[in-house]
Motif scaffolding. Structure first.
Motif, PDB file in Angstrom:
ATOM      1  N   LEU A  68      -7.192 -13.178 -10.024  1.00  0.00           N
ATOM      2  CA  LEU A  68      -8.223 -12.193  -9.704  1.00  0.00           C
ATOM      3  C   LEU A  68      -8.047 -10.907 -10.505  1.00  0.00           C
ATOM      4  CD1 LEU A  68      -8.500 -12.708  -5.838  1.00  0.00           C
ATOM      5  CD2 LEU A  68     -10.289 -13.145  -7.542  1.00  0.00           C
ATOM      6  N   ARG A  69      -6.813 -10.468 -10.682  1.00  0.00           N
ATOM      7  CA  ARG A  69      -6.596  -9.242 -11.461  1.00  0.00           C
ATOM      8  C   ARG A  69      -6.948  -9.452 -12.935  1.00  0.00           C
ATOM      9  NH1 ARG A  69      -5.007  -5.379  -8.359  1.00  0.00           N
ATOM     10  NH2 ARG A  69      -3.767  -5.766  -6.460  1.00  0.00           N
ATOM     11  N   ALA A  70      -6.704 -10.651 -13.432  1.00  0.00           N
ATOM     12  CA  ALA A  70      -7.085 -10.947 -14.817  1.00  0.00           C
ATOM     13  C   ALA A  70      -8.600 -10.958 -14.969  1.00  0.00           C
ATOM     14  CB  ALA A  70      -6.496 -12.289 -15.245  1.00  0.00           C
ATOM     15  N   ILE A  71      -9.293 -11.524 -14.006  1.00  0.00           N
ATOM     16  CA  ILE A  71     -10.761 -11.510 -14.052  1.00  0.00           C
ATOM     17  C   ILE A  71     -11.274 -10.069 -14.008  1.00  0.00           C
ATOM     18  CG2 ILE A  71     -12.857 -12.106 -12.759  1.00  0.00           C
ATOM     19  CD1 ILE A  71     -11.395 -14.681 -11.877  1.00  0.00           C
ATOM     20  N   ASP A  72     -10.690  -9.269 -13.145  1.00  0.00           N
ATOM     21  CA  ASP A  72     -11.107  -7.873 -13.014  1.00  0.00           C
ATOM     22  C   ASP A  72     -10.866  -7.096 -14.308  1.00  0.00           C
ATOM     23  OD1 ASP A  72     -12.117  -5.652 -11.664  1.00  0.00           O
ATOM     24  OD2 ASP A  72     -10.143  -5.054 -10.920  1.00  0.00           O
ATOM     25  N   HIS A  73      -9.759  -7.395 -14.979  1.00  0.00           N
ATOM     26  CA  HIS A  73      -9.407  -6.647 -16.194  1.00  0.00           C
ATOM     27  C   HIS A  73     -10.143  -7.158 -17.436  1.00  0.00           C
ATOM     28  CE1 HIS A  73      -6.955  -4.338 -18.993  1.00  0.00           C
ATOM     29  NE2 HIS A  73      -6.744  -5.451 -19.682  1.00  0.00           N
ATOM     30  N   LEU A  74     -10.172  -8.495 -17.624  1.00  0.00           N
ATOM     31  CA  LEU A  74     -10.734  -9.063 -18.848  1.00  0.00           C
ATOM     32  C   LEU A  74     -12.243  -9.265 -18.790  1.00  0.00           C
ATOM     33  CD1 LEU A  74      -7.949 -11.714 -19.556  1.00  0.00           C
ATOM     34  CD2 LEU A  74      -8.351  -9.591 -20.814  1.00  0.00           C
ATOM     35  N   LYS A  75     -12.782  -9.329 -17.600  1.00  0.00           N
ATOM     36  CA  LYS A  75     -14.222  -9.452 -17.380  1.00  0.00           C
ATOM     37  C   LYS A  75     -14.856 -10.668 -18.079  1.00  0.00           C
ATOM     38  CE  LYS A  75     -14.903  -4.591 -16.308  1.00  0.00           C
ATOM     39  NZ  LYS A  75     -13.484  -4.470 -15.909  1.00  0.00           N
ATOM     40  N   PRO A  76     -14.324 -11.864 -17.864  1.00  0.00           N
ATOM     41  CA  PRO A  76     -14.960 -13.068 -18.405  1.00  0.00           C
ATOM     42  C   PRO A  76     -16.303 -13.309 -17.722  1.00  0.00           C
ATOM     43  CG  PRO A  76     -13.269 -13.687 -16.838  1.00  0.00           C
ATOM     44  CD  PRO A  76     -13.156 -12.199 -17.007  1.00  0.00           C
TER      45      PRO A  76
END
Length: 441
Positions: free
Chosen positions: A172-180
């Motif tokens: 979830l934090r990766a999605i929030d940061h990288l915005k795929p």
């Protein structure tokens, strides 16, 4: 021009059939010459197969046949039809029904797999240039891991291959940061991540960047209640896909219409439909229900002829407004998972669909406790169903309601134990398993 990845997807079906006729003859010659398994199995029958319809004269290949082949001649079996030096990748089935089966691929096989997979993800709404969060399991050689990454890269997507094993918070934090823009995962993982976003990030999943989600690996994506839950959680378009390790990963996909999965394997796999009880062929026509049988048309390493994977499907349509000419199916589940309760056939996914319709009274998580041998019983089916914290019903009221609905809609009697939210283990990196063997009460 119709918006597809490969023009073969919109070719008139008679042209596709002519191509398959040609490829079938070449493939059968190849396997009889190169595969010890198929030389013994179909060599004497080869002359009888002059058309696609003649495939009925050849024996089926079952999962146990492949396992026996692997044991008879390790490491890749009697059915290996390429030189070991030509193999560039080896994948593994999940092994959930026994010994894992190993699937080999040559460079050309990977090209075939990637062609099918790219068509699937394109039909699911993914586009070249999309950043994609890959949240399928990556470990244990799971074919949905590395192979789906290769499909996405063939399509032209940028893949973020964290995998389900990374855990809820990191994903979830990766999605929030990288915005795929897109994500692929099992339905249970998509639902779990979506429900956890508020606690982990302090905001709902619908406020994140994901707008296209492709789900597979377990039933759920094509079930209305389950799809609606995922789409509400993420504010995203969710589409189903299906395939299997034996032929590369994925080769069925929903398009914009979302009313069944298109065949996306033109030029690579020929598909038959059979009656799972009599094994007789069933003509592919709208409304026909049966078991899918696959024959590889361009396979070099570990080709399979008339392979029974076990999926029970209904043909939902022979055409589509999207322009794709591959027929569409809706899946009911694997024949191995089907239960027979007092003579009535019931698939676990159908039970989950009904339970999901009662959210937020339920969380949607459940277990079907099999306290009998095999898949048939004359006793009521025993279920554990999680109650949502927001429910205003009593456990007794909810259990009685669900028992009544399951009886009315599926004609199956059940005994339901309502358990608190969090009681049933979340699938995490694994596929969701609705069936659980337990001791008799």
């Amino acid at each position: 021009m119709t918006d597809v990845f490969d023009e073969l997807e919109v070719a008139p079906w008679n042209e596709v059939s002519r191509l398959h006729e040609q490829l079938l003859q070449q493939q059968l010659d190849y396997v009889v010459e190169r595969s010890e398994f198929y030389r013994d199995r179909i060599g004497a029958l080869r002359g009888q197969v002059r058309s696609l319809e003649d495939l009925r004269y050849l024996p089926f290949t079952a999962k146990d046949d492949v396992r026996q082949s692997l044991l008879a001649k390790p490491p890749l079996g009697l059915h290996l039809a390429a030189e070991p030096s030509e193999v560039v990748q080896i994948q593994s089935s999940s092994g959930t029904t026994g010994m894992p089966t190993f699937v080999a691929a040559t460079k050309r096989d990977l090209e075939t797999w990637n062609s099918m997979g790219a068509r699937v993800f394109y039909a699911n709404g993914f586009r070249p240039g999309d950043w994609v969060m890959h949240a399928y399991a990556m470990g244990r050689g799971f074919v949905g891991g590395l192979v789906n990454i290769e499909h996405l890269q063939h399509l032209g997507c940028a893949v973020i291959p964290l995998g389900a094993e990374s855990g809820t918070e990191r994903l979830l934090r990766a999605i929030d940061h990288l915005k795929p823009r897109a994500m692929c995962a099992t339905p249970s993982m998509v639902a779990y991540l979506g429900a956890a976003a508020q606690d982990v990030l302090g905001k709902p999943a619908s406020e994140l960047s994901i707008r296209a989600i492709s789900v597979g690996g377990e039933p759920g994506g094509g079930i209305p209640a389950i799809r609606e839950n995922m789409e509400q959680l993420w504010g995203a378009d969710v589409r189903d896909m299906m395939g299997g390790a034996d032929f590369g990963s994925t080769y069925w996909a929903e398009c914009d219409e979302k009313d069944g999965m298109h065949l996306c394997s033109q030029g690579a796999l020929h598909v038959e439909l059979i009656d799972p009880d009599t094994l007789d062929p069933i003509p592919i026509s709208e409304g026909a229900t049966g078991e899918i049988v696959y024959t590889a048309l361009r396979r070099e390493a570990t080709p399979l002829v008339r392979y029974r994977m076990g999926d029970i499907v209904t043909v939902s349509s022979l055409d589509c407004r999207c322009g794709r000419t591959g027929f569409k199916i809706k899946t009911h589940g694997r024949a191995d998972d089907m239960l027979i309760v007092r003579g009535v056939n019931v698939f676990p996914a159908a039970i989950k669909d009904i339970v999901m319709q009662y959210a937020p009274d339920t969380t949607g998580y459940l277990k079907i406790d099999l306290d009998f041998d095999g898949h048939s019983t004359y006793e009521p089916l025993r279920l554990r169903v999680e109650m949502g914290k927001a429910s205003v019903r009593t456990p007794e009221e909810l259990g009685a309601t669900l028992e009544g609905v399951l009886r009315d809609q599926l004609t199956v009697r059940t005994v339901i134990q309502i358990v608190p939210e969090g009681s049933i283990e979340r699938p995490g990196a694994a596929k969701e398993k609705l069936l659980e063997r337990v001791g008799r009460p």
